[in-house]
Structures are given as C-alpha cells and as structure tokens.
Motif scaffolding. Structure first.
Motif, PDB file in Angstrom:
ATOM      1  N   VAL A  57     -11.206  10.341   7.496  1.00 21.88           N
ATOM      2  CA  VAL A  57     -10.445  10.643   8.114  1.00 21.88           C
ATOM      3  C   VAL A  57      -9.457  11.683   7.147  1.00 21.88           C
ATOM      4  O   VAL A  57      -9.810  12.648   6.313  1.00 21.88           O
ATOM      5  CB  VAL A  57      -9.568   9.271   7.543  1.00 21.88           C
ATOM      6  CG1 VAL A  57     -10.198   8.295   8.106  1.00 21.88           C
ATOM      7  CG2 VAL A  57      -9.712   9.492   5.787  1.00 21.88           C
ATOM      8  N   LYS A  58      -8.354  11.665   7.945  1.00 19.56           N
ATOM      9  CA  LYS A  58      -7.601  13.425   7.173  1.00 19.56           C
ATOM     10  C   LYS A  58      -6.445  13.303   6.034  1.00 19.56           C
ATOM     11  O   LYS A  58      -6.024  13.829   5.668  1.00 19.56           O
ATOM     12  CB  LYS A  58      -6.093  13.674   7.894  1.00 19.56           C
ATOM     13  CG  LYS A  58      -7.144  14.651   9.374  1.00 19.56           C
ATOM     14  CD  LYS A  58      -6.485  14.751  10.441  1.00 19.56           C
ATOM     15  CE  LYS A  58      -7.262  15.010  11.973  1.00 19.56           C
ATOM     16  NZ  LYS A  58      -6.815  15.218  12.521  1.00 19.56           N
ATOM     17  N   SER A  59      -6.376  11.656   5.306  1.00 15.12           N
ATOM     18  CA  SER A  59      -6.380  10.915   4.763  1.00 15.12           C
ATOM     19  C   SER A  59      -6.167  11.543   3.222  1.00 15.12           C
ATOM     20  O   SER A  59      -7.384  11.220   2.899  1.00 15.12           O
ATOM     21  CB  SER A  59      -5.150  10.269   4.416  1.00 15.12           C
ATOM     22  OG  SER A  59      -4.328   9.926   6.128  1.00 15.12           O
ATOM     23  N   VAL A  63     -13.746   4.761  -0.672  1.00 14.05           N
ATOM     24  CA  VAL A  63     -13.374   5.753  -0.308  1.00 14.05           C
ATOM     25  C   VAL A  63     -13.266   6.975  -0.583  1.00 14.05           C
ATOM     26  O   VAL A  63     -13.380   6.756  -2.202  1.00 14.05           O
ATOM     27  CB  VAL A  63     -11.415   5.268  -0.196  1.00 14.05           C
ATOM     28  CG1 VAL A  63     -11.235   7.277   0.371  1.00 14.05           C
ATOM     29  CG2 VAL A  63     -11.128   4.302   0.410  1.00 14.05           C
ATOM     30  N   ILE A  64     -14.285   8.154  -0.242  1.00 11.38           N
ATOM     31  CA  ILE A  64     -14.408   9.033  -1.330  1.00 11.38           C
ATOM     32  C   ILE A  64     -14.101  10.665  -0.512  1.00 11.38           C
ATOM     33  O   ILE A  64     -13.580  10.925   0.459  1.00 11.38           O
ATOM     34  CB  ILE A  64     -15.705   9.438  -0.880  1.00 11.38           C
ATOM     35  CG1 ILE A  64     -16.988   7.503  -1.416  1.00 11.38           C
ATOM     36  CG2 ILE A  64     -16.835  10.191  -1.024  1.00 11.38           C
ATOM     37  CD1 ILE A  64     -18.264   8.209  -0.436  1.00 11.38           C
ATOM     38  N   PRO A  65     -13.444  11.568  -1.048  1.00 13.01           N
ATOM     39  CA  PRO A  65     -13.058  12.811  -1.644  1.00 13.01           C
ATOM     40  C   PRO A  65     -13.711  13.599  -0.672  1.00 13.01           C
ATOM     41  O   PRO A  65     -14.976  13.552  -0.752  1.00 13.01           O
ATOM     42  CB  PRO A  65     -12.317  13.159  -2.767  1.00 13.01           C
ATOM     43  CG  PRO A  65     -12.222  12.006  -3.800  1.00 13.01           C
ATOM     44  CD  PRO A  65     -13.498  11.432  -3.059  1.00 13.01           C
ATOM     45  N   ASN A  66     -13.413  14.381   0.568  1.00 16.22           N
ATOM     46  CA  ASN A  66     -13.914  14.453   1.433  1.00 16.22           C
ATOM     47  C   ASN A  66     -13.354  15.757   2.369  1.00 16.22           C
ATOM     48  O   ASN A  66     -12.589  15.678   3.176  1.00 16.22           O
ATOM     49  CB  ASN A  66     -14.428  14.216   2.784  1.00 16.22           C
ATOM     50  CG  ASN A  66     -15.208  15.103   3.530  1.00 16.22           C
ATOM     51  OD1 ASN A  66     -16.141  16.328   3.399  1.00 16.22           O
ATOM     52  ND2 ASN A  66     -15.527  14.469   4.736  1.00 16.22           N
ATOM     53  N   LEU A 103     -13.445  10.357   3.618  1.00 13.35           N
ATOM     54  CA  LEU A 103     -15.172   9.723   4.296  1.00 13.35           C
ATOM     55  C   LEU A 103     -14.104   7.934   3.549  1.00 13.35           C
ATOM     56  O   LEU A 103     -14.390   7.870   2.753  1.00 13.35           O
ATOM     57  CB  LEU A 103     -16.300  10.022   3.082  1.00 13.35           C
ATOM     58  CG  LEU A 103     -16.606  10.728   4.589  1.00 13.35           C
ATOM     59  CD1 LEU A 103     -18.370  11.830   3.629  1.00 13.35           C
ATOM     60  CD2 LEU A 103     -16.192  11.422   5.458  1.00 13.35           C
ATOM     61  N   VAL A 104     -14.384   7.050   4.926  1.00 11.59           N
ATOM     62  CA  VAL A 104     -14.068   5.813   4.163  1.00 11.59           C
ATOM     63  C   VAL A 104     -16.642   4.871   4.513  1.00 11.59           C
ATOM     64  O   VAL A 104     -16.019   5.034   6.261  1.00 11.59           O
ATOM     65  CB  VAL A 104     -12.856   5.271   5.240  1.00 11.59           C
ATOM     66  CG1 VAL A 104     -13.401   3.707   4.936  1.00 11.59           C
ATOM     67  CG2 VAL A 104     -11.687   6.005   4.316  1.00 11.59           C
ATOM     68  N   THR A 137      -9.353   0.253  12.663  1.00 10.80           N
ATOM     69  CA  THR A 137      -8.448  -0.259  11.556  1.00 10.80           C
ATOM     70  C   THR A 137      -8.040   0.953  10.673  1.00 10.80           C
ATOM     71  O   THR A 137      -7.373   1.372  10.306  1.00 10.80           O
ATOM     72  CB  THR A 137      -8.769  -0.790  10.751  1.00 10.80           C
ATOM     73  OG1 THR A 137      -8.894  -2.206  11.776  1.00 10.80           O
ATOM     74  CG2 THR A 137      -7.537  -1.562   9.773  1.00 10.80           C
ATOM     75  N   PHE A 138      -9.528   1.994  10.105  1.00 11.58           N
ATOM     76  CA  PHE A 138      -8.870   2.755   9.444  1.00 11.58           C
ATOM     77  C   PHE A 138      -8.982   3.984   9.681  1.00 11.58           C
ATOM     78  O   PHE A 138      -8.192   4.933   9.358  1.00 11.58           O
ATOM     79  CB  PHE A 138     -10.999   3.565   9.164  1.00 11.58           C
ATOM     80  CG  PHE A 138     -11.339   2.359   8.196  1.00 11.58           C
ATOM     81  CD1 PHE A 138     -10.778   1.167   7.367  1.00 11.58           C
ATOM     82  CD2 PHE A 138     -12.924   1.543   8.268  1.00 11.58           C
ATOM     83  CE1 PHE A 138     -11.477   0.406   6.996  1.00 11.58           C
ATOM     84  CE2 PHE A 138     -13.300   0.820   7.209  1.00 11.58           C
ATOM     85  CZ  PHE A 138     -12.186   0.244   6.758  1.00 11.58           C
TER      86      PHE A 138
END
Length: 150
Positions: free
Chosen positions: A11-13, A104-107, A112-113, A139-140
């Motif tokens: 995801v971009k968030s 949820v992992i910072p990427n 990355l979910v 959903t993500f």
C-alpha cells in the motif's frame, strides 16, 4: 489439522497511518465500507487490547456470514501486529479454528500489509478460504485508497 494461508498487499499509505486505521476499524470500517460492514460493536474490553471481544455485523449480500464474534488475542502496537480468533457466528460452523493475524510493515514511503489466516475446517466439504483471502486483500487496497484521499 490446522492450515495456514496468507496474502501480502503493498500500500502507498505510511505504516503509522495504515496501522492507525486498522486500530480504529471498529468505528472506521462501517463508515468506509458500508457494503461490507453494517456495524462493529465492542462487547467486552476497550476495543483494542487482548481479551477485547467485538461483534461484527456484515452488510446484506456479504457471502457466508451475517455476523461474527471476535476475540483479540494479540495487540502489539510497537510491531503493528494484531491477531484475533473468531469465537461465534457462521464461521464457527465451517472452521474449528479461524485466527487471522495482520501486520503492517514500513516499506519506503508506504507499507506492506501481511495478512495470514490459521484455520481448521470442520470437514473436507468446507471450501478453502480463498474468498476470504481475496476480500481481505481488496479491503486493504480500498482502505489505502481511502486513506490517501483523507
């Protein structure tokens, strides 16, 4: 015998923002996803800590389920990880064990979910949880889109 499936969604968030939305899902998901969630209520606990029990009522047209009762097993804000077990609802008729875990992992600028599901079917006729996996991934992606706009 228990099985495990998982899906990873990029995801971009930023991780903190996405994790915040996951932690606020009790209020946020019925507003953002009215076609999936009628309501999410806290039956016991504070809504976020281990031991919390939530009742999820699904919107009409959602396949397989009308409601589920979930118990939070792990809530680790430092590692942006939450795990829960479904303890009541239609899913318990299909699965002896149904335990999703989300991290949820910072990427880079995004995240990355990782969503995994431990499950044990009540019998061989119960389908694999492919639809559930696809729904989680969608959903993500939809939540990411919502967060990028708000």
């Amino acid at each position: 015998m228990a099985s495990k499936v998982d899906v990873q969604v990029e995801v971009k968030s930023p991780a903190d923002k996405f994790w915040g939305a996951i932690r606020d899902s009790t209020d946020l998901f019925p507003k953002v996803f009215p076609s999936q969630y009628k309501s999410i209520e806290i039956a016991e606990g504070d809504g976020k800590s281990p031991g919390t029990i939530r009742i999820v009522k699904y919107a009409e047209g959602v396949p397989l389920v009308t409601f589920s009762k979930e118990k939070v097993e792990v809530a680790d804000d430092a590692n942006k990880l939450v795990s829960y077990s479904v303890i009541d609802g239609e899913m318990v008729n299909l699965y002896k064990t149904f335990k999703p875990t989300l991290q949820v992992i910072p990427n880079g600028d995004g995240s990355l979910v990782n969503w995994s599901l431990e499950f044990e079917k009540v019998n061989a006729e119960v389908p694999e949880p492919d639809l559930i996996l696809e729904t989680a991934a969608e959903t993500f992606k939809d939540l990411d889109e919502y967060l990028l706009k708000n």
